[in-house]
Design a protein around this motif. Structure first.
Motif, PDB file in Angstrom:
ATOM      1  N   SER A   1     -23.084 -18.709 -32.143  1.00  0.00           N
ATOM      2  CA  SER A   1     -24.304 -18.586 -31.342  1.00  0.00           C
ATOM      3  C   SER A   1     -23.946 -18.323 -29.883  1.00  0.00           C
ATOM      4  CB  SER A   1     -25.127 -19.871 -31.455  1.00  0.00           C
ATOM      5  OG  SER A   1     -24.490 -20.928 -30.748  1.00  0.00           O
ATOM      6  N   ASP A   2     -24.967 -18.332 -29.042  1.00  0.00           N
ATOM      7  CA  ASP A   2     -24.747 -18.195 -27.602  1.00  0.00           C
ATOM      8  C   ASP A   2     -24.522 -19.539 -26.926  1.00  0.00           C
ATOM      9  OD1 ASP A   2     -25.060 -15.422 -27.711  1.00  0.00           O
ATOM     10  OD2 ASP A   2     -27.243 -15.561 -27.451  1.00  0.00           O
ATOM     11  N   ASP A   3     -24.416 -20.617 -27.708  1.00  0.00           N
ATOM     12  CA  ASP A   3     -24.203 -21.944 -27.132  1.00  0.00           C
ATOM     13  C   ASP A   3     -22.909 -21.983 -26.319  1.00  0.00           C
ATOM     14  OD1 ASP A   3     -26.485 -22.880 -28.276  1.00  0.00           O
ATOM     15  OD2 ASP A   3     -25.505 -24.067 -29.834  1.00  0.00           O
ATOM     16  N   VAL A   4     -22.973 -22.723 -25.235  1.00  0.00           N
ATOM     17  CA  VAL A   4     -21.801 -22.902 -24.376  1.00  0.00           C
ATOM     18  C   VAL A   4     -21.613 -24.387 -24.101  1.00  0.00           C
ATOM     19  CG1 VAL A   4     -20.828 -22.492 -22.088  1.00  0.00           C
ATOM     20  CG2 VAL A   4     -22.015 -20.648 -23.276  1.00  0.00           C
ATOM     21  N   LEU A   5     -20.406 -24.873 -24.317  1.00  0.00           N
ATOM     22  CA  LEU A   5     -20.047 -26.235 -23.938  1.00  0.00           C
ATOM     23  C   LEU A   5     -19.416 -26.180 -22.548  1.00  0.00           C
ATOM     24  CD1 LEU A   5     -19.743 -29.235 -25.158  1.00  0.00           C
ATOM     25  CD2 LEU A   5     -17.326 -28.647 -25.218  1.00  0.00           C
ATOM     26  N   GLU A   6     -19.992 -26.937 -21.623  1.00  0.00           N
ATOM     27  CA  GLU A   6     -19.473 -26.995 -20.261  1.00  0.00           C
ATOM     28  C   GLU A   6     -18.829 -28.354 -20.024  1.00  0.00           C
ATOM     29  OE1 GLU A   6     -22.692 -25.374 -17.525  1.00  0.00           O
ATOM     30  OE2 GLU A   6     -23.679 -25.471 -19.489  1.00  0.00           O
TER      31      GLU A   6
ATOM     32  N   GLY B   1      -7.673 -15.083 -29.939  1.00  0.00           N
ATOM     33  CA  GLY B   1      -7.143 -15.123 -28.589  1.00  0.00           C
ATOM     34  C   GLY B   1      -6.041 -16.148 -28.476  1.00  0.00           C
ATOM     35  N   PHE B   2      -5.608 -16.387 -27.265  1.00  0.00           N
ATOM     36  CA  PHE B   2      -4.519 -17.334 -27.036  1.00  0.00           C
ATOM     37  C   PHE B   2      -5.064 -18.743 -26.879  1.00  0.00           C
ATOM     38  CE2 PHE B   2      -2.892 -13.255 -25.443  1.00  0.00           C
ATOM     39  CZ  PHE B   2      -1.702 -13.180 -26.157  1.00  0.00           C
ATOM     40  N   ASN B   3      -4.293 -19.709 -27.365  1.00  0.00           N
ATOM     41  CA  ASN B   3      -4.698 -21.107 -27.215  1.00  0.00           C
ATOM     42  C   ASN B   3      -4.172 -21.656 -25.891  1.00  0.00           C
ATOM     43  OD1 ASN B   3      -5.850 -23.558 -27.756  1.00  0.00           O
ATOM     44  ND2 ASN B   3      -4.232 -24.254 -29.141  1.00  0.00           N
ATOM     45  N   GLU B   4      -4.558 -21.003 -24.828  1.00  0.00           N
ATOM     46  CA  GLU B   4      -4.193 -21.449 -23.484  1.00  0.00           C
ATOM     47  C   GLU B   4      -5.217 -20.914 -22.510  1.00  0.00           C
ATOM     48  OE1 GLU B   4      -0.033 -21.760 -21.347  1.00  0.00           O
ATOM     49  OE2 GLU B   4      -0.842 -19.737 -21.063  1.00  0.00           O
ATOM     50  N   GLY B   5      -6.005 -21.818 -21.965  1.00  0.00           N
ATOM     51  CA  GLY B   5      -7.010 -21.420 -21.001  1.00  0.00           C
ATOM     52  C   GLY B   5      -6.639 -21.861 -19.600  1.00  0.00           C
ATOM     53  N   HIS B   6      -7.116 -21.140 -18.620  1.00  0.00           N
ATOM     54  CA  HIS B   6      -6.865 -21.464 -17.221  1.00  0.00           C
ATOM     55  C   HIS B   6      -8.168 -21.927 -16.580  1.00  0.00           C
ATOM     56  CE1 HIS B   6      -2.856 -19.415 -17.100  1.00  0.00           C
ATOM     57  NE2 HIS B   6      -3.393 -18.771 -18.133  1.00  0.00           N
TER      58      HIS B   6
ATOM     59  N   HIS C   1     -14.088 -30.079  -7.475  1.00  0.00           N
ATOM     60  CA  HIS C   1     -14.936 -30.076  -8.668  1.00  0.00           C
ATOM     61  C   HIS C   1     -14.563 -28.875  -9.534  1.00  0.00           C
ATOM     62  CE1 HIS C   1     -18.442 -30.781 -11.178  1.00  0.00           C
ATOM     63  NE2 HIS C   1     -18.756 -29.503 -11.066  1.00  0.00           N
ATOM     64  N   TYR C   2     -14.248 -29.146 -10.807  1.00  0.00           N
ATOM     65  CA  TYR C   2     -13.806 -28.106 -11.729  1.00  0.00           C
ATOM     66  C   TYR C   2     -14.813 -27.950 -12.870  1.00  0.00           C
ATOM     67  CZ  TYR C   2      -9.135 -28.721  -9.633  1.00  0.00           C
ATOM     68  OH  TYR C   2      -8.069 -28.797  -8.767  1.00  0.00           O
ATOM     69  N   ARG C   3     -14.746 -26.785 -13.502  1.00  0.00           N
ATOM     70  CA  ARG C   3     -15.634 -26.510 -14.634  1.00  0.00           C
ATOM     71  C   ARG C   3     -14.906 -25.660 -15.668  1.00  0.00           C
ATOM     72  NH1 ARG C   3     -19.239 -22.399 -16.020  1.00  0.00           N
ATOM     73  NH2 ARG C   3     -21.114 -23.073 -17.156  1.00  0.00           N
ATOM     74  N   ILE C   4     -15.024 -26.060 -16.944  1.00  0.00           N
ATOM     75  CA  ILE C   4     -14.479 -25.307 -18.074  1.00  0.00           C
ATOM     76  C   ILE C   4     -15.638 -24.913 -18.974  1.00  0.00           C
ATOM     77  CG2 ILE C   4     -12.978 -25.399 -20.117  1.00  0.00           C
ATOM     78  CD1 ILE C   4     -11.326 -27.526 -18.692  1.00  0.00           C
ATOM     79  N   GLU C   5     -15.601 -23.702 -19.471  1.00  0.00           N
ATOM     80  CA  GLU C   5     -16.634 -23.224 -20.384  1.00  0.00           C
ATOM     81  C   GLU C   5     -15.980 -22.799 -21.696  1.00  0.00           C
ATOM     82  OE1 GLU C   5     -19.272 -19.339 -20.179  1.00  0.00           O
ATOM     83  OE2 GLU C   5     -20.016 -20.852 -18.759  1.00  0.00           O
ATOM     84  N   VAL C   6     -16.479 -23.365 -22.808  1.00  0.00           N
ATOM     85  CA  VAL C   6     -15.968 -23.041 -24.142  1.00  0.00           C
ATOM     86  C   VAL C   6     -17.150 -22.781 -25.070  1.00  0.00           C
ATOM     87  CG1 VAL C   6     -14.632 -23.894 -26.107  1.00  0.00           C
ATOM     88  CG2 VAL C   6     -13.912 -24.474 -23.792  1.00  0.00           C
ATOM     89  N   PRO C   7     -17.088 -21.706 -25.885  1.00  0.00           N
ATOM     90  CA  PRO C   7     -16.059 -20.651 -25.927  1.00  0.00           C
ATOM     91  C   PRO C   7     -16.182 -19.725 -24.729  1.00  0.00           C
ATOM     92  CG  PRO C   7     -17.829 -20.143 -27.450  1.00  0.00           C
ATOM     93  CD  PRO C   7     -18.147 -21.496 -26.894  1.00  0.00           C
ATOM     94  N   ASN C   8     -15.190 -18.839 -24.565  1.00  0.00           N
ATOM     95  CA  ASN C   8     -15.189 -17.889 -23.474  1.00  0.00           C
ATOM     96  C   ASN C   8     -14.500 -16.611 -23.962  1.00  0.00           C
ATOM     97  OD1 ASN C   8     -12.218 -18.213 -22.952  1.00  0.00           O
ATOM     98  ND2 ASN C   8     -12.875 -20.285 -22.365  1.00  0.00           N
ATOM     99  N   PRO C   9     -14.534 -15.533 -23.181  1.00  0.00           N
ATOM    100  CA  PRO C   9     -13.961 -14.270 -23.659  1.00  0.00           C
ATOM    101  C   PRO C   9     -12.501 -14.356 -24.074  1.00  0.00           C
ATOM    102  CG  PRO C   9     -15.328 -13.888 -21.734  1.00  0.00           C
ATOM    103  CD  PRO C   9     -15.225 -15.370 -21.889  1.00  0.00           C
ATOM    104  N   ASP C  10     -11.755 -15.314 -23.503  1.00  0.00           N
ATOM    105  CA  ASP C  10     -10.333 -15.430 -23.834  1.00  0.00           C
ATOM    106  C   ASP C  10     -10.059 -16.443 -24.937  1.00  0.00           C
ATOM    107  OD1 ASP C  10      -9.628 -13.578 -21.841  1.00  0.00           O
ATOM    108  OD2 ASP C  10      -9.750 -15.162 -20.316  1.00  0.00           O
TER     109      ASP C  10
END
Length: 418
Positions: free
Chosen positions: A53-58, A95-100, A116-125
Motif C-alpha cells: 500500500s501507500d502506508d508509510v512508517l515514520e 534493494g540493499f539492506n542498508e539505509g542512511h 531531530h532525525y526521521r526515518i521513513e519505511v518503506p522508501n525507494p531504496d
C-alpha cells in the motif's frame, strides 16, 4: 546477607532485561530520546502498515548533541514471537539492506541542544516484499557493531478477515476485575486444516509486551470461520485508566504538574504526587493508552523547538516487598529498565523517579513487577476495574506447511466498553 540477596536479584532482573531487549523496541544509547513511531503521520496508531500500500512508517527520534551523527539502519525479519528467522534480506527486501538517515534538523533556540532525525519505511531504496514482523536496527556508520536503538514494526497482507470483541463477563469473574476476548477469523481460501494447525494469534493490551497473549488453536471451527472463545489465555486483568500529564509550557503548570522550577540547564517539572487507586471507585478518562505526543503550546515546530525538561514522579505508597515499581508508557518503550524504575525513599515514604522528557502530553501508569518475573501487575497499585477502556491489538499469523516464515495475514483492534 539480605542485602547480598537483593543485589543478586536486581542483577538477575536486569540481566534478564538485557536478554529480552535483543528484539524489543529499545534505546541503547542514553543520548537518544523521544523515540516514536507514526503511521502516515499519526502518532496514536500501532506500528503496523499494509504490504504493497501507500502506508508509510515514520520513526522519529532525537540525539542530545550539537553535531549531526551519520546513522545507518538495517531490517531483520522476525517470526510471530519476535525472534529473528532464517530469511535472508534478499528474501524480504528489494534493494540493499542498508539505509542512511539523511533527514535531520537541528534544535532551534532550546536550552538543551539536540538533533531531530526521521526515518521513513518503506522508501525507494528499501522496498518490503513480505509481510510479518520486522526489527529496525540503527547504528553509527563508524561503529556498525554498536546498536543505538531498535524498533519493532509489522507489515500485514490482509489475506484473512478477523474480528474481536471484549466482554467483562469472563470465565473468571462477572463485571469485577477482568476482560475477556472472543475472536473470529474468516479462513477464506485457506485449507480447512490450517485453522487448527497453522495459525498463531497474538493479543496485546494497550501496547504492552509483558502480558501479551498467544493463542495457537481455535476452540471450534464453523464452516470457513475459526473461533476463539472461552480461552483462558485471552482473559486479561482489566487494570485502570492511564494517568495523564502535560509539560507543554515552561511558564505555567499544565495538567497534573504541581510546580515548575529551574536548575540550569533544565526546567524542573514536579508532578502532583500520585496515590494508589486500588480502593477508589472507577473514574473514566479519555486517554491515549500509554502513548505520548510532542507539543509546545507557543511554537509551530515542536519537533525542533520543544525543550527537554526534567520530570519528577512521586508515588505515595508503602514499600512493596518482593517487587519493584516501574513507570509504564511509550516514553520508556514499555520496558522495565533502569530509566523507568522507581526508587523508594524511606525518608519520605514514597517512590520517586525522574526522567528527561521532551515537552508534550504524556500517558503513564505504574506496574509492580515481582522479583524473578518479567510481567507487570497494574492491579496492585491502581486496581483492576472492569470498566477500563483498554485497547487490544490482535494479530493473526499464518505459516503454510513447509513455509519458512510467519506471514501476518490479519490485524484488528478491539476496544473494551465499545
Amino acid at each position: 546477607m539480605i542485602a547480598h540477596r537483593y543485589i543478586a536479584a536486581v542483577l538477575f532482573f536486569f540481566c534478564a532485561i538485557v536478554a529480552a531487549a535483543q528484539t524489543e523496541t529499545t534505546v541503547f544509547n542514553p543520548a537518544f530520546k523521544s523515540l516514536q513511531t507514526k503511521v502516515n503521520g499519526n502518532d496514536q496508531l500501532p506500528p503496523v502498515i499494509v504490504l504493497g500500500s501507500d502506508d508509510v512508517l515514520e520513526i522519529e527520534f532525537d540525539e542530545l548533541s550539537s553535531e549531526r551523527r551519520y546513522i545507518r539502519y538495517e531490517l531483520y525479519h522476525c517470526d510471530a514471537g519476535w525472534q529473528r528467522d532464517t530469511l535472508l534480506p534478499s528474501d524480504y527486501l528489494d534493494g540493499f539492506n542498508e539505509g542512511h538517515v539523511d533527514e535531520y534538523e537541528m534544535s532551534s533556540a532550546t536550552l538543551i541542544q539536540y538533533i531531530h532525525y526521521r526515518i521513513e519505511v518503506p522508501n525507494p531504496d528499501m522496498h518490503i516484499r513480505l509481510s510479518g514482523n520486522y526489527l529496525l536496527r540503527a547504528y553509527d556508520e563508524n561503529d556498525p557493531e554498536e546498536t543505538l536503538f531498535q524498533v519493532r514494526f509489522s507489515v500485514v497482507e490482509p489475506q484473512l478477515s478477523a474480528s474481536a470483541s471484549v466482554t467483562t463477563r469472563t470465565d473468571i469473574d462477572y463485571n469485577r476485575e477482568h476482560q475477556q476476548l472472543s475472536l473470529t477469523v474468516d479462513m477464506k481460501d485457506l485449507p480447512a486444516g490450517s485453522a487448527m494447525n497453522d495459525l498463531i494469534v497474538t493479543v496485546a493490551q494497550n501496547g504492552r509486551e509483558d502480558n501479551q497473549a498467544v493463542a495457537k488453536h481455535p476452540t471450534r471451527i464453523s464452516g470457513r470461520t475459526a473461533v476463539w472463545e472461552h480461552c483462558r489465555e485471552l482473559i486479561f486483568p482489566a487494570g485502570n485508566e492511564y494517568r495523564r500529564m502535560e509539560t507543554v509550557s515552561t511558564n505555567y503548570p499544565g495538567m497534573h504538574v504541581e510546580e515548575i522550577g529551574f536548575d540550569d540547564p533544565y526546567y524542573i517539572f514536579r508532578l502532583v504526587t500520585d496515590s494508589p487507586r486500588r480502593e477508589e471507585p472507577y473514574l473514566f478518562d479519555e486517554t491515549q493508552k500509554g502513548r505520548f505526543r510532542i507539543h509546545r503550546f507557543d511554537c509551530t515546530r515542536p519537533e525542533t523547538e520543544a525543550e527537554y525538561v526534567m520530570v519528577l514522579f512521586t508515588l505515595d505508597m508503602p514499600e512493596t516487598e518482593g517487587a519493584d515499581i516501574f513507570i509504564d508508557g511509550d516514553m520508556f518503550q514499555r520496558r522495565f529498565s533502569p530509566e523507568s524504575l522507581m526508587v523508594y525513599n524511606r525518608a519520605t515514604g514514597r517512590y520517586e523517579a525522574s526522567a528527561l522528557l521532551k515537552q508534550g502530553s504524556y500517558n503513564y501508569g505504574y506496574l509492580a513487577v515481582s522479583h524473578g518475573s518479567m510481567r507487570g501487575d497494574a492491579g496492585l497499585i491502581d486496581g483492576n476495574k472492569y470498566q477500563t477502556a483498554n485497547e487490544y491489538l490482535v494479530k493473526v499469523y499464518y505459516r503454510e506447511p513447509g513455509g519458512r516464515y510467519d506471514r501476518l495475514v490479519a490485524v484488528t483492534t478491539a476496544l473494551a466498553g465499545k
